[in-house]
Structure formats: C-alpha cells, structure tokens
Scaffold this motif. Structure first.
Motif, PDB file in Angstrom:
ATOM      1  N   VAL A  36       0.834  -1.194   0.000  1.00 47.64           N
ATOM      2  CA  VAL A  36       0.000   0.000   0.000  1.00 47.64           C
ATOM      3  C   VAL A  36       0.871   1.248   0.000  1.00 47.64           C
ATOM      4  N   ARG A  43       0.646 -16.911   8.278  1.00 46.24           N
ATOM      5  CA  ARG A  43      -0.492 -16.276   8.947  1.00 46.24           C
ATOM      6  C   ARG A  43      -1.036 -15.147   8.088  1.00 46.24           C
ATOM      7  N   TYR A  63      -6.634  -3.868  16.014  1.00 50.23           N
ATOM      8  CA  TYR A  63      -6.971  -5.250  15.646  1.00 50.23           C
ATOM      9  C   TYR A  63      -6.017  -5.825  14.600  1.00 50.23           C
ATOM     10  N   MET A  64      -5.404  -4.949  13.801  1.00 51.72           N
ATOM     11  CA  MET A  64      -4.529  -5.450  12.728  1.00 51.72           C
ATOM     12  C   MET A  64      -3.066  -5.597  13.175  1.00 51.72           C
ATOM     13  N   GLN A  65      -2.776  -5.307  14.429  1.00 53.01           N
ATOM     14  CA  GLN A  65      -1.385  -5.421  14.870  1.00 53.01           C
ATOM     15  C   GLN A  65      -1.000  -6.897  15.018  1.00 53.01           C
ATOM     16  N   PRO A  66       0.134  -7.305  14.446  1.00 50.39           N
ATOM     17  CA  PRO A  66       0.512  -8.726  14.489  1.00 50.39           C
ATOM     18  C   PRO A  66       0.742  -9.248  15.910  1.00 50.39           C
ATOM     19  N   GLU A 104      -2.438   4.934   2.673  1.00 54.51           N
ATOM     20  CA  GLU A 104      -3.480   3.898   2.686  1.00 54.51           C
ATOM     21  C   GLU A 104      -3.369   2.984   3.914  1.00 54.51           C
ATOM     22  N   ARG A 105      -2.686   3.468   4.944  1.00 51.12           N
ATOM     23  CA  ARG A 105      -2.402   2.601   6.085  1.00 51.12           C
ATOM     24  C   ARG A 105      -3.397   2.761   7.233  1.00 51.12           C
ATOM     25  N   ASP A 106      -4.526   3.419   6.981  1.00 47.75           N
ATOM     26  CA  ASP A 106      -5.464   3.681   8.066  1.00 47.75           C
ATOM     27  C   ASP A 106      -5.952   2.412   8.763  1.00 47.75           C
ATOM     28  N   ILE A 107      -6.325   1.394   7.967  1.00 43.75           N
ATOM     29  CA  ILE A 107      -6.849   0.159   8.568  1.00 43.75           C
ATOM     30  C   ILE A 107      -5.721  -0.661   9.192  1.00 43.75           C
ATOM     31  N   LEU A 108      -4.598  -0.706   8.501  1.00 36.06           N
ATOM     32  CA  LEU A 108      -3.461  -1.487   9.016  1.00 36.06           C
ATOM     33  C   LEU A 108      -2.960  -0.937  10.350  1.00 36.06           C
ATOM     34  N   ALA A 109      -3.277   0.345  10.617  1.00 34.86           N
ATOM     35  CA  ALA A 109      -2.812   0.958  11.860  1.00 34.86           C
ATOM     36  C   ALA A 109      -3.752   0.712  13.032  1.00 34.86           C
ATOM     37  N   GLU A 117       0.094  -5.399  29.820  1.00 33.18           N
ATOM     38  CA  GLU A 117      -0.811  -6.521  29.526  1.00 33.18           C
ATOM     39  C   GLU A 117      -0.769  -7.439  30.729  1.00 33.18           C
ATOM     40  N   ARG A 154      -0.881  -8.452  18.624  1.00 32.54           N
ATOM     41  CA  ARG A 154      -2.044  -8.290  19.491  1.00 32.54           C
ATOM     42  C   ARG A 154      -2.221  -9.541  20.355  1.00 32.54           C
ATOM     43  N   HIS A 155      -2.652  -9.387  21.594  1.00 29.06           N
ATOM     44  CA  HIS A 155      -2.841 -10.520  22.525  1.00 29.06           C
ATOM     45  C   HIS A 155      -1.541 -11.304  22.726  1.00 29.06           C
ATOM     46  N   SER A 156      -0.385 -10.650  22.663  1.00 29.01           N
ATOM     47  CA  SER A 156       0.857 -11.418  22.695  1.00 29.01           C
ATOM     48  C   SER A 156       1.011 -12.246  23.963  1.00 29.01           C
ATOM     49  N   GLY A 176       1.183   5.259   9.720  1.00 27.17           N
ATOM     50  CA  GLY A 176       0.442   4.094  10.177  1.00 27.17           C
ATOM     51  C   GLY A 176       0.715   3.725  11.611  1.00 27.17           C
ATOM     52  N   ASN A 196       6.417  -1.967   3.130  1.00 32.83           N
ATOM     53  CA  ASN A 196       5.385  -2.982   2.939  1.00 32.83           C
ATOM     54  C   ASN A 196       5.910  -4.380   3.248  1.00 32.83           C
ATOM     55  N   LYS A 214      -3.870 -11.955   8.146  1.00 36.76           N
ATOM     56  CA  LYS A 214      -4.832 -11.134   8.896  1.00 36.76           C
ATOM     57  C   LYS A 214      -5.608 -10.295   7.886  1.00 36.76           C
ATOM     58  N   ASN A 254     -12.533  -8.642  11.813  1.00 40.51           N
ATOM     59  CA  ASN A 254     -11.144  -8.987  11.543  1.00 40.51           C
ATOM     60  C   ASN A 254     -10.950 -10.494  11.626  1.00 40.51           C
TER      61      ASN A 254
END
Lengths: 77, 420
Positions: free
Chosen positions: A28, B277, A40-43, A32-37, B32, A45-47, B22, B161, B279, B286
């Motif tokens: 992108v 993986r 929920y899209m963070q890799p 265009e990074r609005d959703i990726l930011a 956490e 998440r819930h680490s 971003g 990217n 996403k 999601n």
C-alpha cells in the motif's frame, strides 16, 4: 524429513520469492495505512495470551515453536 | 506568537506524519496482564498469572519485561499400560508408592510444581527502517532451571510494505529430577532400595533460529511467514515417565506387565517449522488465520490451524471466537509398551505426547473498554485430544482398555490491558 515435506518447504519458499519479487504490485501507499494501523490489525495483538497458550500446547503436544521462541521450562506434565 | 504558530504547525505535522506512517500516537507504557485457570478432567490443574510491561524510552528505544508465575497440581499419565490388577509404582523420590486401579489409566498423582519466569527484551530502532533487539529469559521450577538469551534484527523494504526478521536464541537448561536422573531402560526399583541413577542432574542446550517475512498485501490484508529451526542437545528424556514391559502373546496373561522400565530418547532433537499467517479486515471485523507445519528428526510431524474471528461490537466491545485444530503423527520412538523376551529397541518412550493424536480447541473471548485505554478480556476455551484407543501393537488384556483416554481441559482467562 520426507519427500512431501521437502516439496511443501520448496513451495512456500517459492511463494515467498514470488511475493518479494512482485512487491511492486502488492502493498500500500503511505496514505493507505489507516486500517493497518488499527489495534486489531497489529501482528502482536494478545501477545501475552498467545505466549501462555504456546506454553500449554508445548506441555501437552509433541510440537512447539513456529510463531516465535518459547519462554523456557520443562513442560514435563 | 510567531513561535507558538510554528510549534502548533510542527505538532500538527508530527501527528499527521504519525497517522500517515500508520503508527497510532503511541503512549509511553503498555501493560498486559492475564490470569489463567487451566483444568483437565481428572488430571492436572494449573493457575497462571502473567504481566508484561512495554515501555517506550523514546521514539527509538523500547523495553519489555514479562513476569509469569504458575502453579500446577494433579495427576499425569506415567506411561505405564492399564492392567486388570492393581499396579504399584515407586514414587520418583524412591520413598513410598502410588497405585493405579484395575482398568484405570496409570496416573502419577505425586506431582505438583510451581514455575517463575522472567523475560526481558530491549528493542532499538537504527534509522527509519531497521531495528535490533536483544533479550533474555530465566525460568525456575524446583526440578528445572532454564536460562536463555536471544537477539534479532528486522528491516523494512518496499516502502515499508515488507519486513524481514532474523532472530536467534540460545538456552541452557538444568534438570534436577526428584530422586536423581534415572538410568534409561533400568527397572523401576522397589521403594526404599537403591535407585538406578546416572547422577543428581543433567543439562540441555537449545539453539533456535527464526527467519520471518511480514508483507502488506493490500489496505486490508497482512501476511506473515516464518521458517524456524531448533536444535536441542543433552538430556531429552522425561525422568518421570516409564514404559511397561508386558507378557508376550504365548504367556498365560498376555498384555499384563512383568516390569516397568525408565524411558530412553535420543540426546539430540532437531525441529523445524513453517508458519504462515493471514490477517484480514472485513467491514469492521477482523479475521486471523494461521497454519503451521512442523517436523523433526524423531519423525514426528504435525499440522496446526488456528483461526480467530473478531466481531467489533463498537463502543470498545468485541467478541472473538477461536478455533484450533492440531494433528500429529507419532515419533519413531513412541511405543505403547514393550514385550518381554524381545530385544529392546535403541530408544523407547510411552509418553502419549509423542504418539499419534489430534486435538481441538474452541473458545470465545469477550472484551470491553473499561475506560479509554483500559480493556478487560474474559476468555473461555475448551481443549480436547483424540488419540488411537486401540493401536495395532497391543494384544491380550490390553485390548480391553482405552490406550488413549481423551484429555479434556477447560481454560478460563481474565485479562486486563492498559496504557499510560
């Protein structure tokens, strides 16, 4: 490692190679990074939960790793 | 006035840049925390607590510290086969015995343990595209200590990217089994007699290497793939697991035990895994799906599929179902039992975790925002293993019993995350 495993690894390596070489068509623009930011899209998440899960499965199953490194421990029982 | 204007333009530009790049406007510290209760039907119960604190020292330097504590108690299969008689086993300490009832899976109920683990990670950004990390971990149980270090480097390409990560770790573990390290294939001794021991403790070293790529596919899709290699050398047996030696088919009681011996595994193991993986964002929701293919030089292979779907219920609330499917094929060294008057194999273990089985996890998480930047999460999960209850190797009285009684467990987690 058997033949089918070799083929699988080769297939994934090729797919990654194609993906890397074709990076002009994927990806992108900066704006265009609005959703990726979004959170929920963070890799990672819930680490902490994934790390606890990994330790349970490491103790109960014959496989481990893949996603990252384990945190150590016996996992004997 | 001039100065104020310049300042506000500068801060507006800084915010605009962060949004464009971003990254949300980062708070300095993220915490956490989670409490987990794990309970197996008729077997192990565990309580676990973990807290991870990530702190941005400045825009280029971050530290993360994680503390974990867990306590376990209950009964675990000792590897012996089921019998029509009461079976008596010497406790690992050599003092006293425990028994299994006729027709019941032999479980060692003497075990309880607690573990404390500390992990630290320091990440430093070198310029706009590269970051390096160095970390360490220490964990301690009364019979096990692990000390490890790890380091990694990652670099962004293609207008950020693509990110390629390379990391490695080394850990040194010390095992001090209750009663000492058993001599492999020695018979389980009678209580209060001399224990067949190699020594009081042993060690294991593990090297890990991980190569990963993260790729932005489009505005709504992120892809990650890892290849990992792990090599362990040293003491890889489970000191508390035994193997039954049973009477052969021509004896009066085929399948009934005549001896119990300590297991024996190789002293090296190389594991490899491919992990992928994806996403994907769908209209506010999601989806997160991953697959792992694992293989090792003990001939164990496995497939794992993990699927999360997050429903954004708005106002900070979300519902996230989880499904995990796992299947492994047995290691070459797994045997349900050994048979008397037959030569011993080079290696043998009756640990069900190295047998062929499948497992399923289903779960649901509900999360809600308590106040801005504070989220509470409640998760319920059910885990079940399915194995071969009558493998082809068994005969005689063993045919009457379930060789793989299903392990069923529930996991309840309470999490609280906040930033400041």
């Amino acid at each position: 490692m058997n033949r089918s495993s070799h083929l699988l690894v080769l297939g994934i390596a090729l797919a990654l190679g194609v993906m890397l070489s074709g990076c002009t068509t994927v990806g992108v623009k900066v704006w265009e990074r609005d959703i990726l930011a979004t959170p929920y899209m963070q890799p990672d998440r819930h680490s902490i939960e994934r790390e606890l899960d990994d330790h349970i499965y490491f103790s109960k199953e014959g496989s481990s790793g893949g996603r990252g490194f384990g945190g150590g421990g016996c996992g004997c029982n | 006035m001039q100065l104020n204007n310049q300042k506000s333009i500068k801060s507006a530009l800084a915010i605009a840049t962060t949004v464009l790049l971003g990254t949300s406007v980062a708070r300095a510290t993220d915490v956490e925390s989670t409490l987990l209760v794990y309970s197996e039907k008729d077997r192990v119960s565990a309580a676990e607590g973990a807290v991870a604190v990530s702190h941005n020292l400045d825009e280029n330097n971050q530290v993360r510290i994680k503390l974990t504590f867990d306590a376990l108690t209950g009964a675990s299969p000792n590897g012996a086969t089921t019998s029509k008689n009461i079976q008596t086993y010497t406790r690992p300490s050599g003092v006293g015995t425990y028994t299994s009832q006729p027709g019941q899976t032999p479980l060692d109920n003497t075990f309880h343990d607690s573990r404390v683990s500390v992990n630290g990670l320091y990440t430093k950004r070198l310029g706009r595209l590269t970051s390096i990390s160095i970390g360490g971990n220490f964990s301690s149980e009364f019979d096990y200590t692990s000390l490890g270090i790890n380091s990694g480097i990652s670099r962004d390409f293609n207008n950020r990217n693509t990110t390629i990560t390379l990391s490695g770790s080394l850990s040194v573990d010390k095992i001090r089994p209750v009663g000492g390290v058993p001599i492999p294939f020695a018979s389980l001794p009678l209580p209060s007699t001399s224990l067949p021991r190699v020594g009081p403790d042993d060690t294991k070293k593990t090297y890990d290497l991980l190569l990963g790529i993260t790729q932005t596919i489009d505005r709504k899709t992120l892809f990650r793939a890892n290849y990992s290699y792990s090599h362990a050398k040293g003491y890889l047996n489970d000191p508390y697991k035994i193997v039954s030696v049973v009477q052969d088919e021509s004896s009066p009681n085929p399948g009934e035990p005549v001896d119990f011996i300590y297991e024996k595994r190789p002293d090296t193991r190389s594991k490899q895994a491919i992990y992928a993986r994806l996403k994907r964002y769908f209209n506010g929701n999601n989806c997160d799906i991953s697959y792992r293919f694992f293989w090792d030089d003990w001939s164990l292979t496995s497939h794992t599929i993990d699927l999360f779907y997050l429903w954004d219920l708005k106002k900070g609330r979300s519902l996230e179902p989880h499904f995990r499917w796992y299947h492994q094929s047995a290691s070459d060294y797994y045997v349900p039992m050994l048979v008397e008057n037959r030569p011993l194999p080079q290696f043998a273990t009756a640990d069900y975790r190295l047998s062929t089985f499948s497992a399923v996890t289903v779960g649901l998480q509900y999360a809600f925002q308590v106040i801005p930047a504070h989220t509470m999460k409640l998760t319920f999960e059910y885990y079940r293993q399915f194995g071969d209850s009558s493998p082809p190797e068994i005969f005689g009285s063993l045919l009457n019993y379930d060789t793989f009684p299903a392990l069923k467990a529930i996991m309840i987690r309470l999490g609280y995350d906040f930033s400041f």
